[in-house]
Design an enzyme around this catalytic site. Structure first.
Site, PDB file in Angstrom:
ATOM      1  N   LYS A   3       0.851  -1.201   0.000  1.00 27.13           N
ATOM      2  CA  LYS A   3       0.000   0.000   0.000  1.00 27.13           C
ATOM      3  C   LYS A   3       0.882   1.245   0.000  1.00 27.13           C
ATOM      4  O   LYS A   3       1.597   1.515   0.964  1.00 27.13           O
ATOM      5  CB  LYS A   3      -0.908   0.051   1.235  1.00 27.13           C
ATOM      6  CG  LYS A   3      -1.947   1.169   1.071  1.00 27.13           C
ATOM      7  CD  LYS A   3      -2.599   1.591   2.372  1.00 27.13           C
ATOM      8  CE  LYS A   3      -2.017   2.822   2.984  1.00 27.13           C
ATOM      9  NZ  LYS A   3      -2.098   4.058   2.213  1.00 27.13           N
ATOM     10  N   GLU A  25      10.526   0.930  10.057  1.00 24.99           N
ATOM     11  CA  GLU A  25      11.516   1.987   9.796  1.00 24.99           C
ATOM     12  C   GLU A  25      10.790   3.301  10.004  1.00 24.99           C
ATOM     13  O   GLU A  25       9.946   3.678   9.207  1.00 24.99           O
ATOM     14  CB  GLU A  25      12.056   1.835   8.374  1.00 24.99           C
ATOM     15  CG  GLU A  25      13.407   2.474   8.193  1.00 24.99           C
ATOM     16  CD  GLU A  25      13.290   3.896   7.711  1.00 24.99           C
ATOM     17  OE1 GLU A  25      13.206   4.795   8.577  1.00 24.99           O
ATOM     18  OE2 GLU A  25      13.279   4.106   6.489  1.00 24.99           O
ATOM     19  N   CYS A  60      13.725  10.543   6.610  1.00 23.33           N
ATOM     20  CA  CYS A  60      13.767  10.054   8.000  1.00 23.33           C
ATOM     21  C   CYS A  60      15.160  10.186   8.593  1.00 23.33           C
ATOM     22  O   CYS A  60      15.307  10.411   9.787  1.00 23.33           O
ATOM     23  CB  CYS A  60      13.283   8.617   8.065  1.00 23.33           C
ATOM     24  SG  CYS A  60      14.047   7.566   6.831  1.00 23.33           S
ATOM     25  N   GLU A  64      10.830  15.538  15.229  1.00 25.14           N
ATOM     26  CA  GLU A  64      11.112  15.404  13.802  1.00 25.14           C
ATOM     27  C   GLU A  64      10.261  16.419  13.045  1.00 25.14           C
ATOM     28  O   GLU A  64       9.032  16.385  13.130  1.00 25.14           O
ATOM     29  CB  GLU A  64      10.771  13.988  13.334  1.00 25.14           C
ATOM     30  CG  GLU A  64      11.101  13.763  11.874  1.00 25.14           C
ATOM     31  CD  GLU A  64      10.818  12.343  11.408  1.00 25.14           C
ATOM     32  OE1 GLU A  64       9.730  11.828  11.691  1.00 25.14           O
ATOM     33  OE2 GLU A  64      11.705  11.759  10.755  1.00 25.14           O
TER      34      GLU A  64
HETATM   35  P1  NDP Z   1       2.147   8.005   8.190  1.00 26.96           P
HETATM   36  O1  NDP Z   1       2.975   7.173   9.082  1.00 26.96           O
HETATM   37  O2  NDP Z   1       0.758   8.332   8.604  1.00 26.96           O
HETATM   38  O3  NDP Z   1       2.009   7.299   6.746  1.00 26.96           O
HETATM   39  C1  NDP Z   1       2.880   6.333   6.240  1.00 26.96           C
HETATM   40  C2  NDP Z   1       2.076   5.228   5.547  1.00 26.96           C
HETATM   41  O4  NDP Z   1       1.254   4.556   6.504  1.00 26.96           O
HETATM   42  C3  NDP Z   1       1.115   5.727   4.484  1.00 26.96           C
HETATM   43  O5  NDP Z   1       0.987   4.750   3.471  1.00 26.96           O
HETATM   44  C4  NDP Z   1      -0.177   5.845   5.258  1.00 26.96           C
HETATM   45  O6  NDP Z   1      -1.313   5.831   4.442  1.00 26.96           O
HETATM   46  C5  NDP Z   1      -0.112   4.618   6.120  1.00 26.96           C
HETATM   47  N1  NDP Z   1      -0.914   4.674   7.326  1.00 26.96           N
HETATM   48  C6  NDP Z   1      -1.435   5.768   7.945  1.00 26.96           C
HETATM   49  N2  NDP Z   1      -2.082   5.389   9.060  1.00 26.96           N
HETATM   50  C7  NDP Z   1      -1.960   4.045   9.147  1.00 26.96           C
HETATM   51  C8  NDP Z   1      -2.406   3.080  10.089  1.00 26.96           C
HETATM   52  N3  NDP Z   1      -3.085   3.419  11.155  1.00 26.96           N
HETATM   53  N4  NDP Z   1      -2.090   1.779   9.874  1.00 26.96           N
HETATM   54  C9  NDP Z   1      -1.377   1.407   8.792  1.00 26.96           C
HETATM   55  N5  NDP Z   1      -0.937   2.294   7.863  1.00 26.96           N
HETATM   56  C10 NDP Z   1      -1.216   3.581   8.044  1.00 26.96           C
HETATM   57  O7  NDP Z   1       2.939   9.306   7.878  1.00 26.96           O
HETATM   58  P2  NDP Z   1       2.323  10.744   7.454  1.00 26.96           P
HETATM   59  O8  NDP Z   1       2.174  10.727   6.015  1.00 26.96           O
HETATM   60  O9  NDP Z   1       1.085  11.050   8.211  1.00 26.96           O
HETATM   61  O10 NDP Z   1       3.468  11.721   7.938  1.00 26.96           O
HETATM   62  C11 NDP Z   1       3.455  12.190   9.294  1.00 26.96           C
HETATM   63  C12 NDP Z   1       4.847  12.280   9.855  1.00 26.96           C
HETATM   64  O11 NDP Z   1       5.461  11.012   9.837  1.00 26.96           O
HETATM   65  C13 NDP Z   1       5.789  13.172   9.050  1.00 26.96           C
HETATM   66  O12 NDP Z   1       5.672  14.498   9.405  1.00 26.96           O
HETATM   67  C14 NDP Z   1       7.125  12.597   9.438  1.00 26.96           C
HETATM   68  O13 NDP Z   1       7.525  13.147  10.671  1.00 26.96           O
HETATM   69  C15 NDP Z   1       6.844  11.125   9.605  1.00 26.96           C
HETATM   70  N6  NDP Z   1       7.178  10.343   8.413  1.00 26.96           N
HETATM   71  C16 NDP Z   1       8.283   9.544   8.449  1.00 26.96           C
HETATM   72  C17 NDP Z   1       8.652   8.835   7.332  1.00 26.96           C
HETATM   73  C18 NDP Z   1       9.868   7.988   7.319  1.00 26.96           C
HETATM   74  O14 NDP Z   1      10.429   7.764   6.256  1.00 26.96           O
HETATM   75  N7  NDP Z   1      10.280   7.427   8.443  1.00 26.96           N
HETATM   76  C19 NDP Z   1       7.917   8.932   6.076  1.00 26.96           C
HETATM   77  C20 NDP Z   1       6.718   9.743   6.144  1.00 26.96           C
HETATM   78  C21 NDP Z   1       6.406  10.419   7.270  1.00 26.96           C
HETATM   79  P3  NDP Z   1      -1.972   7.224   3.963  1.00 26.96           P
HETATM   80  O15 NDP Z   1      -0.924   7.932   3.180  1.00 26.96           O
HETATM   81  O16 NDP Z   1      -3.107   6.762   3.150  1.00 26.96           O
HETATM   82  O17 NDP Z   1      -2.358   7.963   5.220  1.00 26.96           O
END
Ligand code: NDP
Length: 523
Positions: free
Chosen positions: A225, A299, A333, A430
């Site tokens: 996904k 991660e 990240c 972050e």
């Molecule tokens: P999320 O963790 O919400 O999203 C990452 C993925 O998880 C997306 O595919 C999202 O889907 C999905 N997701 C969201 N909620 C759930 C859930 N409850 N169970 C399973 N999957 C889920 O990150 P955000 O996009 O909301 O970003 C928020 C913050 O997270 C950023 O500001 C940053 O600090 C951090 N982040 C860290 C990343 C990294 O590489 N470690 C990458 C992205 C964000 P959908 O997009 O449909 O919500």
């Protein structure tokens, strides 16, 4: 509202944080570049626009789910829109999967695992992975433009980093597919089964490659996904799977909101979960599958320390610090978001850093000269703005170069904070944006203490000419990856991952394969 200094040293209202809306501001920035003539006169010059053509990408108006090798409509009959963050214009409609669609995708992956993939000889699996790598290379320009359109990252990064690295992961893991017994001798490595993979929006194609390549090489099938704001490269990858004649069901792609990601990882017929994203969602997933026998790798976020000693190669360190935090708009990240400079060089280092920031070109991500593109989504921009306001409120000094931002789209100026307290939110949380917090230290012990004072543990950087100091720091920094005299270097052969609130498990290298194998209770 607070006032802050721009690069000319003048005070101006906090409009620096606000996107420019002046109609005469075009895409791109005013360049501070100039030639110095013999008589001391400065002749300013400007880069000509160098836009990559978006015609290399043919977008359909709608994309369904990719299940069992076919594009299928969602049972919900609902669609959502993915937009170009640099213009806020819609790109395409994307299927909103239901729980029933998730079930169908997992069943399809299970059938493919039992029928073909799980028992296919490694040398045969390798052929498919090699084919995928080659197709990604052949279609690299298309994927680079697509990734930039959907995600907002500069084309020079998607072209030179995201796409080549994604292909490199398929090449690398293709090489292991028929050598698993040599990688893990006397352990009888076996695939786990069906892998549920949920990926974020900052490196959509690369994160897909990090997850799908080792999973397939090890003999697993997958349901992936992508993030809702960047689904397109995964859906184009579905086409690559078809082109490569991958057996139907080996790779399935479902799109939809976070709750669909949760339904996927909780599905009882999933054997392995791999997640990259925020720490809060990582914890939620951990809780949701606790007590099951699913294998899990997480991660998550980071707040990396980039430590510059007074004997460091300063020019390289400046470039490394800039790359460390402004690469991909800081939406990384492992971004080096906390800079620790040795006190004896701090003032001059920060001045040089500010000069360098003023040359960064913020603007149209499709322009080949752009250094800093668009912030991926409106919510992320709001989060950056909120944390920057908090930094100002907590007493830190802000610096932002006086560059104009495009009139439309989600942009944020490269930002540097000095006079930052260790306890400040901008030193602890972050931000996931182009914002650098500068702190100082006097001794290596103090640098270590401050660097390790974080809930995260993903990455760090050390800049010094002394090899012995590098080895000492590396052994004491509590981070999964430590770069020495470089930053943000990625290679498929090298494991990547963190500990503490940055998650656990490794992706890349042999460690990355291990996460998708059963070694008789040893994984
Ligand atoms: P999320 O963790 O919400 O999203 C990452 C993925 O998880 C997306 O595919 C999202 O889907 C999905 N997701 C969201 N909620 C759930 C859930 N409850 N169970 C399973 N999957 C889920 O990150 P955000 O996009 O909301 O970003 C928020 C913050 O997270 C950023 O500001 C940053 O600090 C951090 N982040 C860290 C990343 C990294 O590489 N470690 C990458 C992205 C964000 P959908 O997009 O449909 O919500």
């Amino acid at each position: 509202m607070a006032a802050r200094k721009d690069s000319s040293g003048s005070r101006e209202p906090s409009a620096a944080l606000v996107r420019r809306t002046s109609p005469d501001v075009g895409r791109g920035t005013q360049s501070p570049n100039s030639w110095a003539l013999g008589d001391g006169q400065q002749v300013p010059w400007e880069y000509a626009p160098a836009p990559e053509s978006r015609d290399v990408v043919q977008l359909k108006s709608r994309y369904g789910l990719f299940i069992g090798g076919k594009e299928v409509a969602p049972r919900s009959g609902q669609w959502f829109t993915t937009v170009d963050p640099s213009t806020e214009e819609p790109l395409a409609e994307i299927a909103r999967a239901t729980v029933e669609d998730v079930d169908q995708a997992v069943s399809s992956a299970r059938r493919a695992f039992k029928r073909d993939w799980g028992s296919l000889r490694g040398s045969e699996r390798a052929k498919y992975l090699f084919r995928i790598a080659r197709i990604l290379q052949e279609r690299s320009r298309e994927f680079a433009v697509l990734e930039t359109l959907d995600g907002g990252k500069p084309i020079k990064e998607s072209r030179d980093v995201d796409v080549p690295l994604a292909a490199a992961h398929f090449w690398y893991y293709a090489g292991w597919a028929d050598k698993l017994e040599y990688a893990f001798p006397n352990r009888d490595p076996q695939p786990l089964g069906v892998a549920a993979q949920v990926i974020p929006w900052n490196f959509p194609l690369l994160m897909l490659a990090w997850k799908i390549a080792p999973a397939l090489a090890a003999g697993n099938t997958v349901v992936l996904k992508p993030a809702s704001s960047t689904p397109l490269s995964a859906l184009f990858f579905a086409d690559v799977c078809r082109q490569a004649d991958l057996p139907p069901g080996v790779v399935n792609i479902i799109t939809g909101p976070g709750e669909i990601g949760l339904a996927l990882v909780k599905h009882p017929d999933v054997d392995k979960v791999a997640f990259t994203g925020s720490t809060s969602v990582g914890k939620e997933i951990g809780r949701a599958i606790a007590g099951t026998d699913k294998a899990l790798t997480l991660e998550l976020g980071g707040k990396a320390a980039n430590i510059v000693f007074d004997d460091a190669p300063i020019d390289q360190a400046i470039e490394g610090v800039v790359n460390g935090i402004f690469f991909n708009q800081g939406e990384v990240c492992c971004a080096g978001s906390r800079l620790f400079v040795q006190e004896s060089i701090a003032d001059s280092f920060v001045e040089r850093l500010k000069d360098r920031l003023s040359t960064l070109r913020v603007g149209d991500p499709l322009d080949k000269n752009t250094d800093v593109g668009a912030i991926n989504n409106a919510a992320q921009l709001a989060k950056i703005e909120e944390l920057v306001e908090a930094g100002i409120a907590e007493g830190a000094d802000i610096y932002q170069p006086a560059c104009e931002l495009p009139a439309r789209g989600w942009f944020f100026r490269p930002t540097l904070f000095t006079n930052v307290a260790q306890s400040s939110r901008i030193a602890q949380e972050e931000i996931f944006g182009p914002v650098l917090s500068v702190l100082t230290f006097r001794t290596p012990a103090e640098a270590l203490e401050k660097a390790n004072n974080t809930a995260y543990g993903l990455s760090a950087g050390v800049w010094t000419e002394k090899g012995s100091r590098i080895l000492d720091m590396v052994s004491k920094l509590r981070a999964g990856v430590v770069w020495a005299n470089t930053f943000n270097r990625f290679d498929p052969t090298s494991p990547f991952g963190g500990y503490k609130e940055s998650g656990f498990g490794r992706e890349g290298g042999l460690h990355g394969l291990l996460a998708y194998l059963d070694l008789g209770g040893g994984h």
